[in-house]
Structure formats: C-alpha cells, structure tokens
Design a protein around this motif. Structure first.
Motif, PDB file in Angstrom:
ATOM      1  N   PHE A  47      33.518  31.640  38.949  1.00 41.37           N
ATOM      2  CA  PHE A  47      34.823  32.278  38.808  1.00 41.37           C
ATOM      3  C   PHE A  47      35.183  32.656  37.369  1.00 41.37           C
ATOM      4  O   PHE A  47      35.806  33.672  37.147  1.00 41.37           O
ATOM      5  CB  PHE A  47      35.918  31.365  39.362  1.00 41.37           C
ATOM      6  CG  PHE A  47      35.790  31.139  40.834  1.00 41.37           C
ATOM      7  CD1 PHE A  47      36.213  32.111  41.722  1.00 41.37           C
ATOM      8  CD2 PHE A  47      35.220  29.990  41.332  1.00 41.37           C
ATOM      9  CE1 PHE A  47      36.091  31.928  43.081  1.00 41.37           C
ATOM     10  CE2 PHE A  47      35.092  29.798  42.691  1.00 41.37           C
ATOM     11  CZ  PHE A  47      35.535  30.766  43.568  1.00 41.37           C
ATOM     12  N   ARG A  63      33.113  33.426  49.399  1.00 42.61           N
ATOM     13  CA  ARG A  63      32.986  34.827  48.982  1.00 42.61           C
ATOM     14  C   ARG A  63      32.703  35.723  50.176  1.00 42.61           C
ATOM     15  O   ARG A  63      33.049  36.893  50.191  1.00 42.61           O
ATOM     16  CB  ARG A  63      31.871  34.981  47.953  1.00 42.61           C
ATOM     17  CG  ARG A  63      32.299  34.692  46.538  1.00 42.61           C
ATOM     18  CD  ARG A  63      31.127  34.755  45.623  1.00 42.61           C
ATOM     19  NE  ARG A  63      30.816  36.118  45.217  1.00 42.61           N
ATOM     20  CZ  ARG A  63      31.383  36.722  44.185  1.00 42.61           C
ATOM     21  NH1 ARG A  63      32.294  36.100  43.494  1.00 42.61           N
ATOM     22  NH2 ARG A  63      31.059  37.951  43.865  1.00 42.61           N
ATOM     23  N   ILE A  64      31.994  35.162  51.165  1.00 43.56           N
ATOM     24  CA  ILE A  64      31.656  35.970  52.338  1.00 43.56           C
ATOM     25  C   ILE A  64      32.828  36.048  53.317  1.00 43.56           C
ATOM     26  O   ILE A  64      32.972  37.030  54.032  1.00 43.56           O
ATOM     27  CB  ILE A  64      30.396  35.380  53.024  1.00 43.56           C
ATOM     28  CG1 ILE A  64      29.185  35.558  52.124  1.00 43.56           C
ATOM     29  CG2 ILE A  64      30.147  36.042  54.357  1.00 43.56           C
ATOM     30  CD1 ILE A  64      27.917  35.021  52.698  1.00 43.56           C
ATOM     31  N   ASN A 100      39.363  40.945  52.798  1.00 38.90           N
ATOM     32  CA  ASN A 100      38.119  40.310  52.376  1.00 38.90           C
ATOM     33  C   ASN A 100      38.151  40.106  50.866  1.00 38.90           C
ATOM     34  O   ASN A 100      39.130  40.442  50.208  1.00 38.90           O
ATOM     35  CB  ASN A 100      36.906  41.138  52.809  1.00 38.90           C
ATOM     36  CG  ASN A 100      37.031  42.580  52.399  1.00 38.90           C
ATOM     37  OD1 ASN A 100      37.881  42.929  51.597  1.00 38.90           O
ATOM     38  ND2 ASN A 100      36.203  43.421  52.950  1.00 38.90           N
ATOM     39  N   HIS A 101      37.086  39.546  50.344  1.00 41.43           N
ATOM     40  CA  HIS A 101      37.010  39.224  48.909  1.00 41.43           C
ATOM     41  C   HIS A 101      38.184  38.330  48.512  1.00 41.43           C
ATOM     42  O   HIS A 101      38.887  38.605  47.547  1.00 41.43           O
ATOM     43  CB  HIS A 101      37.010  40.490  48.048  1.00 41.43           C
ATOM     44  CG  HIS A 101      35.861  41.407  48.371  1.00 41.43           C
ATOM     45  ND1 HIS A 101      35.595  42.523  47.646  1.00 41.43           N
ATOM     46  CD2 HIS A 101      34.917  41.361  49.317  1.00 41.43           C
ATOM     47  CE1 HIS A 101      34.543  43.139  48.147  1.00 41.43           C
ATOM     48  NE2 HIS A 101      34.111  42.437  49.183  1.00 41.43           N
ATOM     49  N   GLU A 108      38.052  34.944  47.879  1.00 42.80           N
ATOM     50  CA  GLU A 108      37.583  33.616  47.503  1.00 42.80           C
ATOM     51  C   GLU A 108      38.579  32.884  46.604  1.00 42.80           C
ATOM     52  O   GLU A 108      38.599  31.655  46.570  1.00 42.80           O
ATOM     53  CB  GLU A 108      36.212  33.706  46.828  1.00 42.80           C
ATOM     54  CG  GLU A 108      36.179  34.471  45.503  1.00 42.80           C
ATOM     55  CD  GLU A 108      35.819  35.915  45.699  1.00 42.80           C
ATOM     56  OE1 GLU A 108      35.983  36.412  46.828  1.00 42.80           O
ATOM     57  OE2 GLU A 108      35.391  36.566  44.735  1.00 42.80           O
TER      58      GLU A 108
END
Lengths: 386, 421
Positions: A129, A272-273, A281-282, A284
């Motif tokens: 990160f 992350r997936i 999405n994305h 994390e």
C-alpha cells in the motif's frame, strides 16, 4: 526491599478508576480471535501450505484439535489456584529460580517473535500500500499506535478488541462475497493434501498458537477466573480457527493450488481482487482499514505481554515505565535487514520450534506437579460465574 | 508547574501531527498521474526483451466537458518502448510522458501472437505480476497482429474513453461465452496445474473470408461482418506449456467452456439447418441451467470420462414453416436431430483436443483431483499425460422447453417459398 508479585491487584496501575481493571468473557473471546485469527492473513499461511499442500485450509482445525487438551489442562491448573496467575502458580510449584528461567525464555522468545512479526506486517503494508513511505517510518508509526493501545492497559485492549470483533468478522464475510464468483472450490482436492507427513510438522509447529497460553499470565485479571479462561479461550480459538479456515479456503479457491505457493501476502492480494458487480472494484483500501486495526490490537497484546514479563523479571515497581524500553528494543531489532524473504521464514520457523519445545513441556510440567503439590482439589466445581 | 505542563502539551501536539501526517508520504494527486489503460507486449528485436506499449488515458476527458482547454487534447496516447522489460517501463516512459505512470487501473494486457508463440508466456506474465501495482484479475488478450498495432488501431466508435471498451466487452462475453474470460490469475493457476489455457483472441485485421455461412464458428478476423468497431474479438488462443499452439473458433470456445463446467455462460444462440427442410436455419437458444455432470473413472488402464450435458432448448424461429410446435412426432425428430448435431460437434472438439493439441482444454483434471486422497497420489497418476488417450464419451440430454412467444409457424406458407426452393 524488593517487591514480589503476590497480589495481582497491586501490579496494575489503575487507568480507568470507574472500572475494576478486569476483563471478562466477551473481551477474552475477542482478544483470542485477534491473537490467532489475524494469523490467517500473515506469514503463517505459507507455512500451512508447505505442511499440508492444498489441504492447508484444514490446518486450523487440525491445530485446534491438538491444543484442545492443553487448554483444558491449563484451565484445570488455573482452577486449582483460583485467582493466581501462571507465574505465581509456577513459583509455588517449581520454585522461584526455575520460574525465572522459564519467564526469561518466554520473554526472549516472545520478543523475538514480536520483532519478526511486527516487521513482517510493516513490510506487508509497505509493499502493498505505501510504496514510497520509508519502511522505518512506517514501522515507527505502527509501533507507536500499537504501543499506545497497549499502554492503556489490558482492559482497554480488551475493549478495543471486543468493539472491533464484529467488523473483523464482517470484513471476512465481505471478502468472501467479493471473490465468490472466482472461487474454484475444486482446488481443495485431493482432500488430504500432503497426507500423513503433515502430522509431525504440525506437532513441531504448535508454537504458532502458543499465544493463548501466554494469556494464562493474566489469569488473575479475568472475571470468574479459570472458568472464563477455559470457555473464552475455547470459543475464541474456535472462532479464530473458523475465520482462518475461511480465509485459507478463499486463498486456495482463488489462487489455485499449487499456484498459491508463489503468492506472498495472500490476504492483501485477495482484497485487491475482491469486487462487487461491474463497477465496485479496486476497493482494497476498505479492507486495509479493518486489517490494520486488527493488526494494532494483535500487537498491542504482544507488547503488553512482553512488558508484563519483563516487569516480573526485573521486579519493576511500575510496569508502565517499561513500555519505552520494550518498544524501542522491538523497533531497533526490527530494523535488522533480512535481505531475503526466505531468511525471514527460516528465523520464524526457528522461533516457532523453540516455542513449541519450551512452552508445552513447561505447561505439562506445571500440570503434572499440581496434582501432587497442593492447591484446591476439584476447585472448578466451586467456582461459578458471579 | 502549569507552565511546564502547557509546554509539554505544546510540544506534544506537533509530534501527534507527525503521526497523522505520515499518511501523506504516499499521497498522489489525481492531477499528477497518468493512468495506463492497456499494456501491450510484443517480441523485441533483442532476445529476451519485449516491446512494451502503454495506452495512456487522458483522465481529464472523464469529466463532463464544458468547453475547456482539454477539448483539443487527444482521448488517449500510445507510446511504445522497444527492447525493455515490463517493469522498467514505468520510469522510462517518463522521458516522453509528463506525469507519473500509474498501472494500477490497467484494464487489459495485450500480447502479440508472435510473442505468445515464440517466447515463454509464463515468464512474461509472471515478470509483470511481481509489481505490487499490478492486479491479478486483469484480463489478458492475445492479438493476431502485434499488440502495438492493435492498440493503435483500436479506436472504438462509441467509447470515447478507451477503458469503457474493455469493460463492456468483457461484460458481454461473460454471457455469451464466444470468448473465454482470461485473466492473469487464472492463467498462473492453470500454468501451475500444468493445464493449457484459453486466452481471448482478437484482431483488428478484418479480412473477407472464403468460408461462407460459418457464423461464430470462425476465429477472429474471419467473421462475415461489415462495419462496427475496428476490433474483432472472437474465439480463443490456446496456450500450452507457456506457448501458444493454436486457436479455437467462437463455437469451439463455447463448447470447451461448457464442457469444463464453466457456469459463467448461461444461454447462447445456435442455428441449425432444418432437418426437414434443409436450406432454412432453425435458430435456437440453448440454456445450460444445470451444469454438465462429469464422471471420471480411473480404474481401467485408460481414464474414462463420461460427460452428460443437459441442455434446454428454446426454438426461436422456424422459417421453413414446418409445424414443430404442434406436431409431437416432428418435435421428437427435431430433438433427436439437435441432440445428434450437438453430440457430433462435441465429439469433434474432443477429438481435436486429444489428438491435434494433446491438451486438456476442458480442465477435466479438476474432476480427476477429487478422486485422489493425497497430492502425491494425484501427481503420480499424471493426468495431463494420460489425457490424450482417455476414453471420452459425451451424451447430450436435450429437453425442449418452449417455442418462444409465438404459437405456431405461419398457418399458410407464403406462396413464393415452395416455388423458389
């Protein structure tokens, strides 16, 4: 005049005058969950894959079965000496010098493990990160936050843990929903993975879960004493085990076995997936929030335990003054450059071996001696929840 | 005493700020980054090196334009770095790009067929994925021409922002199955399992094809379609042991995915010649609501694999006018015909997989795995080696469901039909 720790209430400076400085059933469950459940997201996972292959997700269950008798024995031991903590019991049973020796071993191994783990978590955060933040700085910040929680005392740690527990459980469920469509559950077959060879490896690596026995050090600070210890440890460990099983199942299902062997930082890569539908999405970073808080609780307990042990060993009047040297020692030891991830795993394995080889025999010895040397017999029946 | 306390507090707060401000070390301003939409990889002129093409999106175009300065800027720019490695690119590209290159929002990796056929694809992809910014779920496309050319020519008519092109395209393939949904994660997984892998196959070189009337039974670049976007994306590229060894047509891809029990496909349309009235095509919609059952028998010398495919058929158009709707005997005949046709198509594909490619494109190793108790036993059996000689039988269980929303075909045949036949 040297003080000897006889009465637990003396030892802990009162931070919260409104309360009794004890932790109860709920707090201990949460603490046990954060001690062990978080291990499903760190460098313990590659070990499980090494031992059991694609059956790694069954490892938490397997380990739970192994430590179950120990938990029962230790809580029986604590019940015989209700209200006393492990070190006092130990002094009574094997004498002060041997107890000191044992405490030194527990302290040094615990420190080594804490140093390695804090460092590895920092690396995880840094690589995944915070690419540009220097590792040293990140390490210092994480340690400062952790030390602050630990400094507030056991009760605060317990509260933070029990407040955070629902969120941690929720984030595991959320992660599962996020990767649900790409899990191929057939990756868990062949069901028994590496077969019988897992047995000796598990026995020699029981040190992975030694943390819950370190908690017997604070037996005097538990509401309803040994009953709380036994029930909360069993439930908390079971919850952590189920959580870790779920996480490792997800790793196997998403990354596939044997491809998962090449993955480092499983949990981070999994989050992350994770995605929800076409557009969410994305995300994390959302998981990072819960995870980093869980990490802080996890290490706060470690640091508190280390401070407590050192306080016992050097017989300090005020254990809260020992936070600075302990945290500084962890910080500077953690700066040791490993140069390779492989070496890190080697060190981790040595420490786990050493913990397995010392803690379990020590506990067994205490349990055996307690049968011949005093204490209340059948004490458990007399203790009830109050 | 009080003054001392105040001083301590005054000193304490700046220190506290230090902790909270530490998050700013990694701060990135949106203005400061160049978002890469697609990365293309081609064979370089030096062995072991690749040519990397970056398609960089103009993020300012994502805002609703109000006639500002960005109007004259292009939507995206492509740059190609020759003879480099995918990881080095991020810094090298700044020689010609103003902003910080960010590859965490990449929508697709494009790999030229030349590179896929000649170099070890696994090494290329594994080298990229080590970068923490890369995402494992990123789709991978193999392009018939060089990826560089593909990216350059890929200017979809409707999608001003190129990332939407990849997004919508993949979303559509999820439903039709004409194209496999290949991602980095799935490829690494298949590679570790010693299994072949199907990649999306696409091209911008659309040619007039000699074979007529094939429908989706063609590979990219050979479809009988005029107009549309420059990119034609259909079929799959087969990669085995890190090298591309062949291509599958759109229809073959569908069947391969269906037989692999890949549930991502729910319905698809197929046309068959009418058994009663040859020149007309019957359009059907096949649904595989329940996945095929795959039974594996490893007792014999050769592995026996029995696949039962339940298919629900909706007949959507009967241009020949034969009354399948009301006549039960005709219906049975049609069902039997469809069953046989499907069975033959499946058998052809299995034959091709076993003898031409010698690759388990149906991922049946996943079902073999559960027959073993330990990993050692599974490895010793070595299914990938045994697959070509496996005894595969595929049965189609067909069930007529309905005939769309019309009652029966035309009551009276139009007069021109009978005469013009």
């Amino acid at each position: 005049m040297k003080r000897t720790p006889t009465n637990d209430q003396d030892l802990y400076r009162t931070h919260n005058p409104s309360t009794n400085d004890k932790i109860g059933f709920r707090e201990l469950i949460a603490i046990d969950f954060f001690l062990l459940g978080v291990k499903g997201t760190d460098t313990t996972v590659p070990f499980f894959y090494e031992f059991a292959g694609n059956a790694a997700w069954l490892m938490p269950l397997f380990i739970f079965l192994f430590i179950l008798p120990f938990v029962l024995l230790v809580s029986r031991l604590l019940a015989r000496f209700e209200g006393k903590n492990l070190l006092i019991i130990s002094e009574h049973l094997i004498g002060r010098p041997l107890t000191y020796l044992a405490a030194w071993v527990l302290f040094l191994l615990g420190m080594a493990a804490t140093v390695l783990n804090t460092r590895s978590y920092t690396q995880m955060t840094g690589i995944m990160f915070y690419g540009r933040t220097p590792l040293i700085f990140l390490y210092a910040v994480i340690l400062l936050a952790t030390a602050y929680v630990a400094y507030r005392g056991l009760e605060t740690i317990g509260r933070v843990a029990s407040l955070l527990l629902p969120y941690a459980l929720f984030s595991i469920v959320l992660a599962f929903l996020g990767v649900y469509d790409i899990i191929d559950y057939r990756a868990i077959f062949p069901l028994f993975g590496q077969g019988w060879s897992v047995l000796p490896k598990t026995v020699t690596h029981l040190g992975f879960v030694v943390d819950i026995f370190y908690f017997a050090l604070f037996a005097g600070l538990l509401k309803s004493g040994s009953r709380t210890y036994q029930n909360a440890t069993l439930i908390g460990t079971a919850m952590a085990g189920i959580g870790a099983m779920g996480l490792i199942f997800m790793y196997t299902g998403v990354f596939g076995y044997p491809a998962v062997n090449q993955v480092l930082f499983h949990y981070q890569q999994l989050t992350r997936i994770a995605h929800y539908g076409q557009f969410i999405n994305h995300i994390e970073a959302a998981f990072l929030g819960t995870w980093i808080l869980a990490t802080v609780v996890h290490f706060a307990i470690y640091i508190y335990t280390m401070v407590y042990l050192l306080h016992y060993l050097v017989r300090a009047k005020d254990m809260f003054r020992l936070f600075v040297p302990i945290v500084a020692a962890i910080f500077f030891a953690g700066l040791y450059p490993y140069r390779s991830e492989k070496l890190f795993f080697t060190y981790r394995e040595w420490i786990v071996w050493a913990l397995t080889a010392t803690v379990y025999p020590y506990l067994l010895l205490l349990v055996l001696l307690s049968r011949t040397k005093g204490g209340k017999k059948r004490a458990r029946k007399k203790t009830a929840y109050t | 005493m009080l003054a001392k306390k105040q001083l301590t507090l005054k000193l304490f707060f700046p220190l506290l700020l230090l902790v909270f401000l530490s998050g700013c070390w990694d701060k990135i301003e949106l203005e400061d980054i160049a978002l890469v939409t697609a990365i293309g990889l081609d064979k370089g002129s030096i062995p072991g090196r690749v040519d990397v093409t970056l398609q960089i999106m103009n993020a300012q175009k994502a805002m609703i334009s109000q006639g500002n300065a960005t109007d004259k800027e292009p939507d995206h720019i492509n740059i190609t770095l020759r003879n480099t490695t995918p990881v080095l690119v991020k810094d090298q590209a700044n020689a010609v790009i103003t902003r910080r290159i960010n590859i965490s929002q990449v929508q697709a990796f494009l790999i030229g067929e030349e590179l896929a056929r000649e170099e070890d694809l696994y090494n290329v992809i594994a080298a990229m994925i080590r970068d923490p910014e890369m995402r494992r779920e990123t789709p991978v496309i193999i392009t018939k021409e060089r990826a560089e050319t593909f990216i350059d020519r890929n200017r979809p008519k409707f999608e001003t922002l190129i990332y939407a092109f990849y997004r919508f395209k993949f979303n559509r393939w999820k439903e039709t199955g004409d194209v496999p949904l290949s991602s980095v994660n799935d490829y690494l997984r298949a590679h570790a399992d010693q299994a072949p892998y199907l990649f999306i196959y696409a091209t911008t070189e659309r040619k007039k094809t000699k074979a007529k009337g094939k429908g989706d039974d063609t590979t990219a670049g050979h479809m009988e379609i005029e107009g549309g976007d420059p990119v034609e994306m259909i079929g799959a590229a087969l990669v085995k042991e890190g090298k591309m060894i062949g291509t599958l047509t759109g229809e073959e891809t569908r069947f391969a995915l269906l037989l692999a029990q890949n549930l991502r496909i729910a319905t698809y349309y197929l046309a068959f010649p009418d058994p009663d009235d040859k020149p007309w095509m019957i359009s059907t919609r096949l649904k595989n609501e329940t996945p095929p059952t795959i039974e594996v028998d490893l007792k014999g010398k050769r592995p026996r694999i029995t696949v039962t495919v339940p298919l629900y058929v909706e007949v959507l158009s009967i241009p020949s006018g034969v009354d399948y709707v009301a006549d039960i005997t005709l219906q049975k005949k049609l069902a039997q015909y469809l069953e046989q046709t499907m069975q033959r198509k499946f058998a052809d594909l299995v034959e091709k997989a076993q003898h031409t490619w010698k690759a388990d494109i149906f991922n049946w190793y996943r079902f073999v795995r559960s027959r073993f108790l330990t990993w050692q036993a599974y490895e010793a059996y070595d299914f990938p080696k045994r697959f070509p000689e496996a005894d595969v039988s595929i049965r189609v269980q067909l069930q007529m469901v309905d005939f769309g929303k019309q009652m029966r075909p035309q009551d009276k045949l139009p007069p021109f039909k009978k005469e013009n036949r």
